[in-house]
Design an enzyme around this catalytic site. Structure first.
Site, PDB file in Angstrom:
ATOM      1  N   ASN A 140       0.846  -1.191   0.000  1.00 33.88           N
ATOM      2  CA  ASN A 140       0.000   0.000   0.000  1.00 33.88           C
ATOM      3  C   ASN A 140       0.883   1.242   0.000  1.00 33.88           C
ATOM      4  OD1 ASN A 140      -1.546   2.273   0.833  1.00 33.88           O
ATOM      5  ND2 ASN A 140      -3.125   0.919   1.629  1.00 33.88           N
ATOM      6  N   GLN A 178       5.189   5.630   6.353  1.00 37.48           N
ATOM      7  CA  GLN A 178       6.239   4.998   7.151  1.00 37.48           C
ATOM      8  C   GLN A 178       7.598   5.635   6.862  1.00 37.48           C
ATOM      9  OE1 GLN A 178       6.214   1.978   9.523  1.00 37.48           O
ATOM     10  NE2 GLN A 178       4.534   3.412   9.696  1.00 37.48           N
ATOM     11  N   VAL A 191       9.598  -1.736   5.735  1.00 35.69           N
ATOM     12  CA  VAL A 191       9.655  -0.295   5.475  1.00 35.69           C
ATOM     13  C   VAL A 191       9.632   0.563   6.744  1.00 35.69           C
ATOM     14  CG1 VAL A 191       8.553  -0.566   3.222  1.00 35.69           C
ATOM     15  CG2 VAL A 191       7.140  -0.082   5.225  1.00 35.69           C
ATOM     16  N   GLY A 192       9.418  -0.048   7.896  1.00 35.01           N
ATOM     17  CA  GLY A 192       9.120   0.740   9.097  1.00 35.01           C
ATOM     18  C   GLY A 192      10.302   1.460   9.711  1.00 35.01           C
ATOM     19  N   GLU A 193      11.489   0.930   9.526  1.00 36.43           N
ATOM     20  CA  GLU A 193      12.628   1.483  10.255  1.00 36.43           C
ATOM     21  C   GLU A 193      13.698   2.082   9.358  1.00 36.43           C
ATOM     22  OE1 GLU A 193      13.286  -1.271  13.966  1.00 36.43           O
ATOM     23  OE2 GLU A 193      12.247  -2.405  12.421  1.00 36.43           O
TER      24      GLU A 193
END
Lengths: 751, 170
Positions: A644, A651, A716-718
């Site tokens: 998405n 993010q 992708v979060g960090e």
């Protein structure tokens, strides 16, 4: 490709268009109307309020507590101290598994750090509990606090982070330095940082009898935490229910059990009434983890052309006096740049602080911050453009191991980011650019990198009689958008629209979705959901294929495609039947499929798997006042398949803003006389506000990964945190000529 | 001790009895009136998660003693959407813009951000200037870093309001 590597996974066949769509959040309406319920929003009947009293010294013991004064206050029901704290079934000074840290739950009168709980006051109202805690008037016998390199105890650790090696060597370092034309040394220190999720750690604990426990709490690791609570309270795991439909941010701080929450649960059991506890902001600077301090030194050997011949990354990392969590900063140098010899090593340092823990990009953030500054210094020493230097030292295979990358679109990230930013034509020397107001302008860059860990995960998918589906997994949405992205993955596997999929998650009695951490939740829980969906479809196809009345009769499992709520024969798409019709005719009310995340171990070992990116920063610095403003941030990231893009961009923005915060804002300030944190609030502990972020952009660089997992998803979060810190520091150097040696960068460093 | 307050909360006149002068507006809403949309992030007026409107002005409800509000009109996030609450078309334009621009992640600061944005619109100081919007929204922290979406959502709502005003004038 190594000869003995496994064959590539066949590209995942895309039946629908659910994945890749920039859907808005499925929980968006609940969140903008105030109807999303976070832990402390729960208010069961007969509720009591608990407040911890905390230590104001960093080491010593509590000698007196005026329990009588607190109990005399109207509304106070009970005061728990080490003298009357109910028993626990597990010794809190014994580690409980990998993520089960030693914690403080009034086991004795000792004080190990500031803001440690030393009593719990329970009252009929919040106001009475707060007042009761203030009336305890605790007295101490204090010992000198150990607060830094000169008074902390150094030690050789067995591991860094969670079980990672503290010492990793590849190649011959001495030979690498001997072959170098020059050696560039960089020293960087990083401060203690606190997660400061907007939602303070909270719990509403309710017991049914002495052995059934329901917890409303923000939690990043539902099933793992459920099992740990069961051990602490001596009850079967299935008797513990954790409900965590929404988390007001976690960033790593809500995956590990902490003392205050356990005390509140104990109080509820003892008093036979529900208890609510929410930490105050100040109380979050102690018992719920932080990013530990580091003192890092990098040495880079460089040949005459600017190639790295040796890379030595040393770090001293602080932990508490009683538990080990060492920020694995030096490990960042193992994966980023080509070098024939690399040594990454960490020394431990015991201080009188709360135990550090994983905080968004643990190790990668602090390590890459130092590494990217060192790389910039090396480029400088070689008289090279920083991007050109990075391309010269591009790692074609994983440094040290020589493993091929499962995919690595880093070159594309560099070029697309540079193009968008306008990097070409950047003057090599610092202090060359000014804006129309006379501000010094600088441009800097950094490489972003984050590994792709996966966690075991399970899921269930139920196709219902009406043709819709229910999918279930104990996943966690702490803001990353799991409720939306995971539902998209499930919907695609089921050949349905996301609207036709009911997604149940955020409760510990569902199939284990693993930890929401390590940027691995979408891949791990997503794969389990995908497999559960495919399993349900296969079972449905079996029903249809065996039914002579179905147009799919004889098609077999392989022979059907699931799309828009119908199964189609692959060889003749005109022959199809809806899920509802298949179920109705076979007289079944549902079909249930199950799935697990199971990464092929051979593939995981054969390939080096990372998300990659490049971050470019522009800063403007007031030449007289030294004030730094980040005027532009452009990140280009490649992270495999994007489920998405709307949520993924968010993010990346968030990660980059964390990088900005690391570079310029965040630091806990310790009073060296007392060990107290002087800025334990959200005013003096600075995090970026809206005005600090005038321009942030994220480019999604396409990347197909056929090895990381069958869905091709990376994390992708960090990653956004990692390249940004260095990019900003390097831009500051380009603007001012000053190479910083500590984070955050302070005005006084630039004057 | 008991104190009786006349409050208008989200358009509904109420008599609220409180037994403790230490109760803040935030704790009154959250713990006694079951209005948990406003959030407690710091209890010190430093984060903005508790922002509500009092007599049309945005304030930190954690810094406001309930007893000081006799006769006040209070609007919380629960009172923003049209009748019937949840239902896309009934959302306040600021709420809809936050969804469209992904102006939140974890959602904890969101009620405060939105109430602050609604207050900002009423103040009318920002115009269409993103820099001013960012400045005037800087009393509301977002640790997830959704600032870009927040700014775009507020600008969008300002533009929609200006468009509506022009239509009214025409």
């Amino acid at each position: 490709m190594p000869l003995d590597s496994p064959a590539p996974i066949a590209p995942y066949p895309r039946h629908g268009s659910n994945s890749g769509q920039p859907l808005t959040r499925r929980d968006g309406e609940l969140k903008v109307t105030g109807r999303a319920t976070y832990a402390a929003d729960n208010h069961p009947a007969d509720l009591l309020y608990a407040v911890t009293a905390v230590s104001s010294i960093a080491r010593g013991r509590v000698t007196a507590l005026d329990v009588a004064a607190a109990k005399a206050h109207p509304g106070v029901v009970e005061v728990f101290t080490p003298a009357n704290r109910p028993p626990l079934a597990h010794d809190p000074d014994v580690k409980l598994g990998m993520f089960g840290f030693r914690i403080e739950v009034l086991q004795d009168d000792g004080v190990r750090y500031v803001n440690q709980p030393i009593a719990l006051v329970v009252a009929e109202t919040l106001e009475a509990a707060v007042e009761g805690a203030a009336l305890l008037n605790q007295q101490y016998e204090a010992q000198p606090a150990r607060t830094g390199l000169d008074d902390g105890e150094r030690y050789a650790p067995a591991a860094v982070g969670v079980g990672a090696p503290a010492h990793t060597a590849y190649g011959d370092l001495d030979a690498g330095f001997a072959a170098a034309d020059q050696i560039v040394e960089t020293d960087i220190t990083t401060p203690a940082q606190f997660h400061n999720a907007m939602e303070p750690h909270s719990v509403v604990a309710q017991w049914d009898g002495d052995d059934h426990l329901t917890l409303d709490m923000g939690n990043q690791a539902l099933v793992m935490s459920r099992d740990a609570y069961a051990v602490y309270f001596g009850i079967p795991a299935q008797n513990v229910l954790i409900r965590s439909p929404f988390l007001g941010g976690g960033f790593g701080s809500k995956a590990i059990l902490n003392g205050p929450q356990i005390l509140a649960i104990l109080a509820a059991r003892q008093l036979k009434r529900p208890v609510k506890l929410a930490l105050s902001r100040a109380q979050m600077y102690g018992p719920v983890g932080h990013r530990g301090r580091t003192w890092q030194r990098l040495r880079l050997g460089l040949d005459g052309e600017g190639r790295i011949t040796a890379l030595h990354h040393q770090s001293t990392a602080a932990t508490s006096s009683f538990e080990d969590f060492l920020e694995p900063a030096a490990s960042a140098s193992l994966h980023a740049y080509a070098s024939p010899a690399i040594l990454a090593e960490t020394q431990g340092l015991r201080l009188d602080t709360g135990t550090p823990g994983p905080m968004r990009a643990p190790g990668e953030a602090s390590g890459s911050a130092a590494l990217e500054v060192a790389i910039d210094a090396a480029a400088d020493a070689c008289g090279m453009d920083p991007l050109e230097f990075r391309l010269l030292n591009y790692a074609e295979t994983e440094p040290g191991t020589g493993r091929p990358y499962s995919s690595k679109a880093l070159r594309e990230c560099y070029s697309e980011g540079a193009k968008r930013f306008g990097w070409a034509g950047r003057p090599l020397q610092p202090r060359q650019m000014r804006d129309e107001n006379g501000m010094l302008v600088g441009w800097g860059m950094g490489t972003a990198l984050f590994p792709c860990p996966h966690f075991p995960a399970e899921a269930r998918a139920t196709l219902r009689a009406d043709g819709t589906a229910l999918v279930e997994t104990a996943g966690v949405d702490m803001g990353q958008g799991a409720w939306t992205a995971l539902a998209q993955i499930a919907a695609e596997a089921l050949g349905l629209d996301p609207e036709q999929v009911e997604f149940r998650s955020g409760v510990s009695d569902l199939p284990d979705a693993g930890v929401a951490g390590g940027s691995g939740h979408t891949a791990s829980a997503g794969l389990a959901l995908h497999n559960a969906g495919e399993d349900a479809i296969a079972r449905l196809a079996e029903l249809a294929g065996a039914d002579p009345a179905s147009p799919l009769f004889g098609a077999g499992n392989i022979g059907v495609v699931a799309r828009a709520g119908r199964l189609h024969r692959r060889d003749d798409e005109g022959r199809s039947e809806s899920y509802a019709d298949i179920l109705a005719r076979t007289g079944k009310s549902m079909v249930v499929g199950t799935g697990r995340m199971a990464r092929d171990d051979a593939a995981a070992q054969a390939w080096a798997m990372y998300s990659n990116g490049a971050v470019f920063a522009e800063v403007k610095v007031d030449p007289d006042l030294g004030v730094v403003r980040v005027t532009r941030l452009v990140g280009a990231f490649a992270a495999g398949r994007i489920i998405n893009p709307r949520l993924v961009r968010s993010q990346y923005y968030g990660g980059m803003i964390w990088g900005l915060s690391f570079a310029l804002h965040e630091a806990a300030q310790t009073d060296r006389r007392t060990g107290r944190i002087m800025n334990a609030d959200l005013s003096e502990y600075r995090v970026p506000v809206n005005a600090d972020v005038p321009s942030v952009e994220a480019i999604l660089v396409p990347e197909e990964d056929r090895y990381v997992n069958p869905l091709g998803i990376k994390g992708v979060g960090e990653i956004g945190v990692t390249g940004t810190v260095g990019a900003i520091a390097n831009a500051v150097r380009h603007a001012t000529g000053v190479r910083v040696s500590r984070f955050p960068i302070r005005i006084e460093d630039l004057l | 001790m008991s104190l009786s307050l006349r409050l208008d909360i989200n358009g509904e006149p109420r008599i609220v009895e409180i037994d403790d002068p230490r109760i803040t507006l935030l704790d009154l809403l959250r713990e006694r009136l079951a209005l948990t949309g406003a959030k407690k992030g710091c209890d010190r007026g430093q984060c903005g998660a508790c922002t509500v409107l009092v007599d049309g002005r945005r304030i930190n409800s954690c810094l406001t003693l309930a007893v000081s509000l006799d006769g006040a009109e209070i609007t919380t996030i629960e009172g923003l959407a049209g009748d019937g609450g949840v239902g896309g078309e009934r959302l306040h334009p600021v709420q809809a813009a936050f969804i469209r621009h992904d102006g939140f992640q974890c959602g904890f600061c969101t009620p405060g951000q939105i109430m602050s944005a609604v207050g900002l619109l009423a103040e009318g100081h920002a115009g269409a200037d993103p820099e001013r919007v960012r400045e005037l929204m800087s009393g509301n922290l977002c640790r997830c870093g959704a600032y870009r979406g927040i700014t775009e959502a507020v600008l969008d709502a300002i533009a929609a309001e200006a468009g509506a005003a022009r239509e009214d004038a025409a």
